[in-house]
Write an enzyme that holds these catalytic residues in place. Structure first.
Site, mmCIF file in Angstrom:
data_model
loop_
_atom_site.group_PDB
_atom_site.id
_atom_site.type_symbol
_atom_site.label_atom_id
_atom_site.label_comp_id
_atom_site.label_asym_id
_atom_site.label_seq_id
_atom_site.Cartn_x
_atom_site.Cartn_y
_atom_site.Cartn_z
ATOM 1 N N GLN A 195 -0.414 84.055 84.527
ATOM 2 C CA GLN A 195 0.463 84.789 83.612
ATOM 3 C C GLN A 195 1.495 85.469 84.504
ATOM 4 O OE1 GLN A 195 1.273 85.214 80.393
ATOM 5 N NE2 GLN A 195 2.787 86.678 81.129
ATOM 6 N N PRO A 358 -4.554 87.527 78.315
ATOM 7 C CA PRO A 358 -4.206 88.904 77.944
ATOM 8 C C PRO A 358 -3.140 89.039 76.861
ATOM 9 C CG PRO A 358 -3.206 88.327 80.046
ATOM 10 C CD PRO A 358 -4.090 87.185 79.666
ATOM 11 N N GLY A 360 -0.989 87.240 73.271
ATOM 12 C CA GLY A 360 -1.149 86.320 72.160
ATOM 13 C C GLY A 360 -0.618 84.963 72.576
ATOM 14 N N GLU A 363 5.498 81.983 76.515
ATOM 15 C CA GLU A 363 6.420 80.881 76.234
ATOM 16 C C GLU A 363 6.716 79.997 77.439
ATOM 17 O OE1 GLU A 363 7.007 84.153 76.288
ATOM 18 O OE2 GLU A 363 8.997 84.650 77.030
ATOM 19 N N HIS A 387 6.854 82.175 67.183
ATOM 20 C CA HIS A 387 7.417 83.139 68.131
ATOM 21 C C HIS A 387 7.619 82.495 69.512
ATOM 22 C CE1 HIS A 387 8.004 87.166 69.958
ATOM 23 N NE2 HIS A 387 7.478 86.564 71.012
ATOM 24 N N GLU A 388 6.566 81.888 70.017
ATOM 25 C CA GLU A 388 6.683 81.302 71.364
ATOM 26 C C GLU A 388 7.689 80.152 71.376
ATOM 27 O OE1 GLU A 388 5.591 83.261 73.368
ATOM 28 O OE2 GLU A 388 4.134 84.308 72.123
ATOM 29 N N HIS A 391 11.243 81.298 71.681
ATOM 30 C CA HIS A 391 11.673 81.611 73.050
ATOM 31 C C HIS A 391 12.337 80.410 73.725
ATOM 32 C CE1 HIS A 391 10.465 85.687 73.881
ATOM 33 N NE2 HIS A 391 9.208 85.495 73.533
ATOM 34 N N GLU A 410 13.032 89.463 73.474
ATOM 35 C CA GLU A 410 11.998 89.591 72.440
ATOM 36 C C GLU A 410 12.555 89.903 71.047
ATOM 37 O OE1 GLU A 410 9.145 88.475 72.832
ATOM 38 O OE2 GLU A 410 8.966 88.376 75.011
ATOM 39 N N TYR A 476 10.696 94.348 70.533
ATOM 40 C CA TYR A 476 10.351 93.326 69.542
ATOM 41 C C TYR A 476 10.902 93.670 68.163
ATOM 42 C CZ TYR A 476 6.981 91.225 72.784
ATOM 43 O OH TYR A 476 6.399 90.612 73.853
#
Ligand code: BES
Ligand code: ZN
Length: 763
Positions: A195, A358, A360, A363, A387-388, A391, A410, A476
């Site tokens: 990540q 960690p 949701g 992207e 959402h992803e 991106h 975001e 966001y």
């Protein structure tokens, strides 16, 4: 020297004979020039630009390391711009040779050598004899080294446009989480994922770790097993040791079992290609990407296509279920492309990770990483995929230049996400998500306006603060509602034109809040002109917007409102043009009626009376996850934002009827556990404890631990604060769960619980 293993071993043999004179030596000019952290990075991209990386990575589950040989293609900015060495500060150079010194970000790793000589042979993955060791050193840097790492300084000869770094990550590498088989779905193989956002790419690759630098990459990845990294593949290609991929010998786990994905297109066989008894996974990212989108995952997982350019990766036993849940993925990609311009990344796949992920979703280009907690069994949580996917335009194609501009990533993405959801599932559905988003925004503002009001500005001024601190509902949700306001002002068609123009103009580049504001002004003026023309000279009325609903203010009148959004605290006044847009949901009116009915069914025990409210009066027909969430939030958050609570009897009544404690839906579980803690409803505690041990998604962890910290208990029918007890319980659970959390979740929780911060994941 390190033990030999696999292809890396062969490389070292070459070095053994080669010219490695200066490796690790010191240049008298290291440490000179500015070592200041600028926008969270030490990279001196005014002197060098990394344009491409060619990587060889050996992933070792036994010692939890990645060993890398990475060849960097560099542009010497001074040569490119025909500047004399060291004429434009800040500069880092050796005045005798005129060589500039490259500064890279790195953390949680050991650099084993740096080479040049233009002799990195791509076919064999070896350096040729002429390879020359370069001087390099780790400087101390000016900011928190646990967080930002230290600058790696390398003196790069003016004649070299390629250098190779050989390094090995430490088990503590902050981006990487190494999971045991027990932490996975199938329970058979270990798993690794990265990540990188925001500034963790530097913990597994030395690089210019700032979103303003973009590069392409190619990569070859092998999983190496064997005692402490001993060779799996001997010089003659034969296997030389029993595999022990997880640190103990296990004949059932072989390096060839593993699949690998990176944030790039996979070349060759999707399962990897067998080369000399081992598997090689090759990747190519031809589009330039910022460092925070570097990603890797390794585990035993399969792939299923979902359409012409979509698919899902998941552990074998989860694959069918995941494919069912994500059935609409292709439709989403197609709808988004229709609205916002062609999808730029070829394929769009989703990798379902183990529950400790960690976030949701993340992207990563070509392969979004996702939490398994979106697999609810009813497709109700797929807005996360929208959402992803969004991106792919806002973020990956057009990137925030610095983390101060995070809202441009975001906020735009939440806006685009809701457009995709509306396109696929209709306005009522998208409206529910908007109301839930507004609720979260209000909750965040509840504490933020008291504790750190300037963090409620869209445009941040993070300085040397962790960019993670900018990851709030402001970027966001305030960001999304700002764009929603603009959409309503100009009309959807006109605003879409603006957005499409934005994505075209900055494609594969970066954008700042100032650039956005300048574009908005130009667009606004164009709209005014066009509206004026439409009215014709015969009309004296003020121009109207594209949707004709209200007069478009002049830029002079409008600008202060725009700045109230961008640089102002809290939310702008909803009563004015350009203020906070109306957010309401028809579907949720129904939920609210049920909540009222419930509260009217008794004399609320939770308010000190004696007739408990009656769960049986609640009509939940047609409820989706979103309805349930709205219901629970009405229970656990009072109108003024303070925690609500129900009596234990009422909780028991709700639980008996709806079985919340046993729910497999992680979103609902999270809200229920918060309500349970607030209401001192003990029968939910075991399930809550199990949840905290299994799920590592920070969005769920934080509110539960926060609720524990603010715990009240019922004594003699009265609520009494029990902070000490709550903290003790939270700390105990956390220390038990921490080995299973990713470093970013562990770090946030350590801060919350007042525990000392460790470097990396501390494991
Ligand atoms: N890019 C973010 C996750 C992120 C942001 C990680 C900053 C590290 C630093 C991702 O797109 C995201 O927003 N995830 C959300 C999804 C949700 C808004 C649908 C999450 O993880 O909760
Ligand atoms: Zn996002």
């Amino acid at each position: 020297m390190e033990k030999l293993h696999g292809f890396v071993g062969l490389l070292l043999l070459v070095f053994g004979m080669g010219d490695v004179r200066a490796c690790g030596g010191r240049s008298p000019y290291f440490g000179e020039g500015s070592q200041a952290l600028i926008h969270h990075s030490y990279a001196n991209d005014g002197e060098f630009l990394i344009t491409h990386m060619d990587m060889r990575l050996a992933v070792n589950f036994a010692d939890k390391t990645i060993e890398g040989w990475v060849e960097y293609s560099l542009v010497h900015a001074y040569l490119r711009d025909n500047r004399k060495p060291g004429t434009v500060p800040p500069y880092h150079f050796n005045p005798i040779t005129g060589n500039h010194i490259l500064l890279l970000d790195h953390r949680d790793m050991d650099v084993l050598g740096v080479y040049a000589g233009g002799s990195f042979d791509k076919k064999s993955g070896m350096l040729r004899n002429g390879a020359k060791g370069l001087l390099f050193e780790v400087s101390s840097g000016s900011a928190d080294t646990l967080l930002f790492g230290k600058p790696l300084e390398i003196e790069v000869p003016r004649s070299q446009s390629k250098i190779v770094i050989h390094y090995k990550t430490r088990p503590s590498a902050g981006a990487l989480q190494w999971l045991s088989p027990a932490q996975t779905y199938d329970q058979t193989h270990p798993f690794l994922f990265s990540q990188s956002q925001a500034i963790l790419a530097r913990t597994w690759i030395p690089l210019q770790d700032k979103p303003s630098v973009r590069f392409t990459y190619t990569s070859e990845v092998r999983v190496v097993c064997g005692a402490a990294g001993a060779a799996t593949v001997g010089a003659n290609g034969s296997r030389t040791s029993i595999t022990d991929c997880i640190g103990v010998e296990d004949p059932d786990i072989n390096p060839t079992d593993f699949n690998v994905v990176m944030s790039a297109v996979k070349l060759g066989n999707p399962e990897g290609d067998i080369v000399s008894n081992n598997k090689v996974h090759r990747f190519e990212q031809k589009k330039p990407i910022p460092s925070y989108l570097m990603a890797i995952a390794v585990g035993s997982f399969g792939y299923k296509s979902l359409g012409k350019n979509t698919g899902v990766y998941a552990e074998h036993k989860l694959l069918q279920k995941a494919a069912w849940e994500f059935a609409d993925l292709q439709k989403m990609v197609d709808a988004a492309g229709e609205m916002f311009g062609e999808y730029a990344w070829g394929d769009y796949n989703v990798l379902v990770l183990p529950p400790s992920f960690p976030f949701g979703g993340m992207e990563n280009p070509v392969v979004t990483f996702a939490t398994p907690t979106i697999i609810a069994g009813d497709r109700s949580l797929v807005s996360l995929l929208a959402h992803e996917l969004a991106h792919s335009w806002s973020g990956n194609l057009v990137t925030n230049r610095t983390w101060d501009d995070f809202w441009l990533n975001e906020g735009f993405t939440v806006y685009v996400e809701s457009r995709i959801m509306e396109q696929l599932y209709g306005k009522n559905y998208a409206d529910m998500l908007r109301v839930l988003g507004k609720g979260e925004l209000d909750k965040t503002l509840g504490w933020m306006l008291k504790e750190a009001p300037e963090d409620s500005h869209l445009r941040l001024h993070l300085g040397d603060r962790d960019p993670d601190e900018g990851l709030t509902d402001i970027a966001y949700e305030k960001g999304r509602f700002f764009l929603m306001m603009l959409e309503q002002l100009y009309g959807r068609a006109a605003f879409d034109e603006f957005l499409n123009g934005h994505f075209r103009k900055y494609a594969f580049g970066t954008v700042t809040t100032d650039l956005f504001l300048a574009d908005l002004k130009a667009f606004h003026e164009k709209q005014l002109k066009a509206a004026g023309k439409e009215l014709g000279s015969s009309s004296s009325k003020s121009p109207v917007t594209g949707n004709g609903l209200r007069p478009l203010p002049t830029w002079r009148d409008f600008e202060p409102l725009v700045f109230a959004w961008v640089d102002g605290e809290g939310l702008p006044n909803p009563q004015v043009v350009g203020g906070f847009p109306k957010v309401e949901s028809k579907e949720f009116e129904r939920v609210e009626q049920q909540v009222s009915k419930y509260f009217a069914s008794g004399e609320p025990l939770h308010a000190g009376s004696s007739i408990p409210c009656d769960a049986s009066v609640i009509d939940t027909s047609g409820f989706t996850t979103h309805h349930w969430l709205h219901l629970l939030r009405k229970f656990h958050t009072r109108a003024d934002g303070s925690p609500g609570r129900l009596s234990r009897d009422e909780m028991a009544g709700l639980d008996a009827r709806f079985h919340f404690t046993q729910t497999q839906n992680a979103e609902i579980a999270c809200d229920w556990f918060v309500l349970s803690i607030q209401s001192d409803y003990r029968p939910a505690y075991q399930a809550m404890h199990d949840f905290l041990l299994k799920v590592g998604r920070r969005k769920f962890l934080m509110p539960i631990y926060e609720a524990l910290l603010a715990q009240y208990v019922v004594k003699d029918g009265k609520y009494e604060p029990a902070f000490a007890q709550g903290k003790e319980m939270a700390t105990e659970i956390f220390l038990q769960a921490e080995p299973g959390y990713h470093s970013v979740a562990a770090r946030s929780l350590r801060e919350l619980l007042g525990l000392p911060l460790t470097g990396g994941s501390g494991r």
